[in-house]
Design an enzyme around this catalytic site. Structure first.
Site, short mmCIF file in Angstrom:
data_model
loop_
_atom_site.label_atom_id
_atom_site.label_comp_id
_atom_site.label_asym_id
_atom_site.label_seq_id
_atom_site.Cartn_x
_atom_site.Cartn_y
_atom_site.Cartn_z
N ARG A 1 0.83 -1.21 0.00
CA ARG A 1 0.00 0.00 0.00
C ARG A 1 0.86 1.26 0.00
NH1 ARG A 1 -3.29 -4.04 2.22
NH2 ARG A 1 -4.93 -4.42 0.67
N ASP B 1 1.03 -6.27 -3.37
CA ASP B 1 -0.42 -6.16 -3.17
C ASP B 1 -1.00 -5.37 -4.34
OD1 ASP B 1 -3.08 -6.00 -1.94
OD2 ASP B 1 -2.04 -6.50 -0.07
N HIS C 1 -5.49 -10.31 -4.52
CA HIS C 1 -4.66 -9.13 -4.20
C HIS C 1 -3.54 -8.95 -5.21
CE1 HIS C 1 -6.28 -7.54 -0.40
NE2 HIS C 1 -6.60 -8.79 -0.10
N GLU D 1 -8.53 -13.56 0.59
CA GLU D 1 -9.49 -12.65 -0.03
C GLU D 1 -9.52 -12.67 -1.55
OE1 GLU D 1 -10.16 -9.19 3.23
OE2 GLU D 1 -8.38 -8.92 2.00
N ASP E 1 -3.40 -1.91 12.63
CA ASP E 1 -3.94 -0.80 11.83
C ASP E 1 -5.27 -0.31 12.41
OD1 ASP E 1 -4.75 -3.38 11.03
OD2 ASP E 1 -5.39 -2.69 9.06
#
Ligand code: ACM
Length: 641
Positions: free
Chosen positions: A123, A152, A223, A279, A372
């Site tokens: 990120r 990612d 991802h 995911e 986070d």
């Protein structure tokens, strides 16, 4: 009282030939105390000695004996000596302007051999100086594993010689979404960055000197939007920015991943390679002719099995090259292979399933280990996701669930904190999120549960925050912690406590809180909807009736709702409160409209209630959904007075 030995400005140190200790590191670590190290081959004159002695104590443990003659550190392995050094450093204090070390006898060894932190650089790219700064502190905290999330959707951060476009295209973006994930606000700034293979080697070496293993993560099959933007032929659509999952039907995907992994295993000595697995939407696989053909050819009954097919192939490839895989807990879904280690993040269930199947697991459930998340009252903190996770809550985590047998418990390798950086653009910000919560993780990883004492830990954490500041880190100011929502600390008493609640629409099983007692147990919720005190309802009105058992004089009916735009938690559009004496005929007591916009980015709370005089046995409380699809309503308690 405790006796002390002065250690003087010149500390003579003996390292046994097989100690494996790094002289530069020792000098570096002790330099800020003012001590100067003199290495000597004459053990009997040394102030501090390091010796490997087989069977001293368990793996990575050490014995430290300090008395009139000096300090002796012994261990079965280099890691143990290294942690003895860290303890020695912590024991140095100053008395009357003289450095001293107390007389002690310590036998110490870690509870787990996996004491880890994961940093997401996909990120936001942080750069090698910041990573080294993190490794320095992890070493002082006796943590031994750095999980490096290098790829990612938002960026590929590791140079791969065979595919230079991965970093050129996949490592760069023109703009970044800011605010909530559904905000549609972009900053318009280019973000890019990656590690060259030379830099990676330098960091691996730096970590090794600190007894830290770096476990790289290369994400697959989900991802992976950055890869598929660079090489669209590896996706089901064949077009950039359409898919985030690799196409499992094409052999090109496997050729690509194996070539990437060959370079990764050449660089990283780690026994474990993390292959992601979390995911994946798997949706394009359902209609992709190549994926469908693969499923038919391999007799796979579901897209979950298609994911497992790919994970097993990659696992075999890595096993053939002498490595083992770790994956996020989704790798269980289509069938788990025997040698995979499962990283349990969606709670502890994945880890429990894995060890019951005889596999190893690492515990990193979001509720306790995702750094986070907000660490204090959300509206006083920078934008964060995942909930409200205080230092105390992290410290309360027990990585071995009670339900496991001794044998199963041994398969829990350890505990890990994760720092996802969607909302963490700068190094200062990520330090703020990590410190001091990483201290709690380090201690859970090292010390037995029996010695855990929150008050004692909290006092030490307050001191550690000051030390971290002196060392140039940017910790959250723990001394200014506000704490949870004030109402959540004390039980509230009212007429509906323990009474029967009938639900017209069921609560979600994901946010059941304490089930049918939740709304009448006197317990108020905290800052976050997911704290097991708020009860959640999705895509429906909230509509409950409380039976007070007999006709009662009532003066007030109230309930509070919560709004947080990111996860689609909304205030009701309107609340209707009505009462009945017979359970059949209801009189409306109040109709209350919402006046808070769903567009507000920050956390909101609102009470909806009625006050007056009425006689009633039944109270119906109905809160209308604002109609946004996939939206939630959350409330904690229906208070009747
Ligand atoms: C994860 O948080 N997606 C592993």
């Amino acid at each position: 009282g405790t006796q002390y030995r002065p250690i003087g400005k010149n500390l003579s140190i003996y390292l046994s030939p097989e100690s494996g200790m790094d002289k530069d590191y020792i000098e570096d670590l002790l330099s800020d105390t003012g001590v100067k190290c003199k290495f000597t081959n004459f053990k009997w004159i040394a102030d501090l000695t390091f010796d490997i002695e087989p069977d001293t104590i368990g793996l990575e443990g050490y014995r430290l004996v300090s008395n009139d003659y000096g300090t002796k550190i012994t261990a079965s392995d280099t890691k143990g000596l290294f942690y003895g050094l860290q303890t020695f450093r912590q024991l140095i204090t100053s008395q009357n302007n003289t450095l001293v070390i107390p007389f002690v006898e310590i036998a110490d060894s870690p509870k787990f051999l996996w004491r880890a932190l994961m940093l997401d650089e996909g990120r936001y790219f942080k750069g090698k100086e910041e990573v080294k700064k993190l490794l320095d502190e992890m070493a002082r905290l006796k943590m031994n594993t750095f999980h490096w999330h290098l790829t990612d959707d938002q960026g590929w951060r590791i140079e791969i010689k065979k595919y230079p476009l991965l970093t050129k295209i996949g490592g760069k973006r023109d703009s970044t979404q800011i605010g909530n994930w559904n905000s549609n606000i972009y900053d318009g700034k280019v973000h890019e960055g990656f590690y060259t293979q030379e830099e990676i080697k330098e960091i691996i070496d730096y970590a090794a000197k600190r007894q830290i293993t770096i476990v790289p993560e290369i994400e697959m099959p989900g991802h992976s939007e950055e890869v598929l933007a660079t090489y669209p032929e590896l996706s089901c659509s064949g077009k950039p920015y359409v898919n985030a999952d690799f196409c499992i039907g094409t052999e090109k995907t496997f050729e690509f991943l194996e070539n990437v992994l060959l370079e990764v295993i050449d660089l990283f000595p780690s026994e474990y390679i993390h292959i992601g697995g979390d995911e994946a939407s798997k949706s394009s696989w359902k209609t992709c002719p190549r994926c469908q053909k693969r499923m038919a050819d391999e007799h796979l009954n579901s897209v979950d099995e298609l994911q497992s097919y790919m994970i097993h192939r990659i696992e075999k490839f890595l096993n053939d090259h002498g490595r083992k895989i770790i994956g996020w807990d989704e790798i269980i879904e289509g069938g788990l292979s025997p040698t995979a280690t499962v990283m349990s993040w969606r709670g502890e269930e994945g880890g429990i399933k894995a060890v019951k199947a005889g596999n190893q697991a690492i515990m990193t459930p979001g509720k306790y280990c995702y750094l986070d998340a907000f660490q204090d009252a959300p509206n006083t903190q920078p934008m964060a996701i995942g909930g409200y996770l205080t230092l105390e809550k992290v410290y309360s985590f027990e990585p071995v669930p009670d339900s496991l047998s001794t044998k199963e418990a041994e398969l829990i390798l350890g505990v890990q904190g994760n720092v996802w950086t969607e909302h963490i653009p700068t190094p200062e910000h990520y330090e703020y999120m990590i410190y001091p919560r990483i201290l709690a993780l380090a201690e859970i990883g090292w010390s037995p549960s029996e010695v855990k004492k929150w008050d004692n830990f909290h006092t030490r954490a307050l001191q550690a925050v000051n030390i971290l500041r002196e060392q140039g880190y940017n910790p959250f100011p723990l001394e200014k912690e506000i704490g949870d929502k004030p109402e959540s600390y004390q039980k509230v008493n009212h007429l509906a406590i323990g009474k029967k609640v009938t639900y017209a629409n069921p609560y979600s099983n994901h946010y059941a809180a304490q089930g049918e007692k939740t709304l009448v147990d006197g317990v108020r919720g905290g800052w976050m909807y997911n704290d097991d005190r708020w009860q959640g309802f999705i895509d429906c009105d909230f509509d409950v009736t409380i039976d007070l058992g007999k006709e009662t004089d009532i003066k007030q009916v109230r309930a509070e709702f919560i709004q947080l735009k990111g996860p689609y938690v909304w205030l009701p559009k309107q609340v209707i409160i009505s009462s009945s004496v017979d359970g059949e005929h209801y009189d409306t007591l109040a109709t209350v409209d919402n006046d808070i916009s769903p567009d507000i980015e920050t956390l909101q709370f609102k009470e909806f209630g009625w006050e007056g005089n009425a006689k009633a046995r039944y109270i119906r409380y109905k809160a209308l959904s604002n109609g946004i699809a996939g939206g939630w309503l959350f409330t904690d308690e229906i208070r009747i007075k």
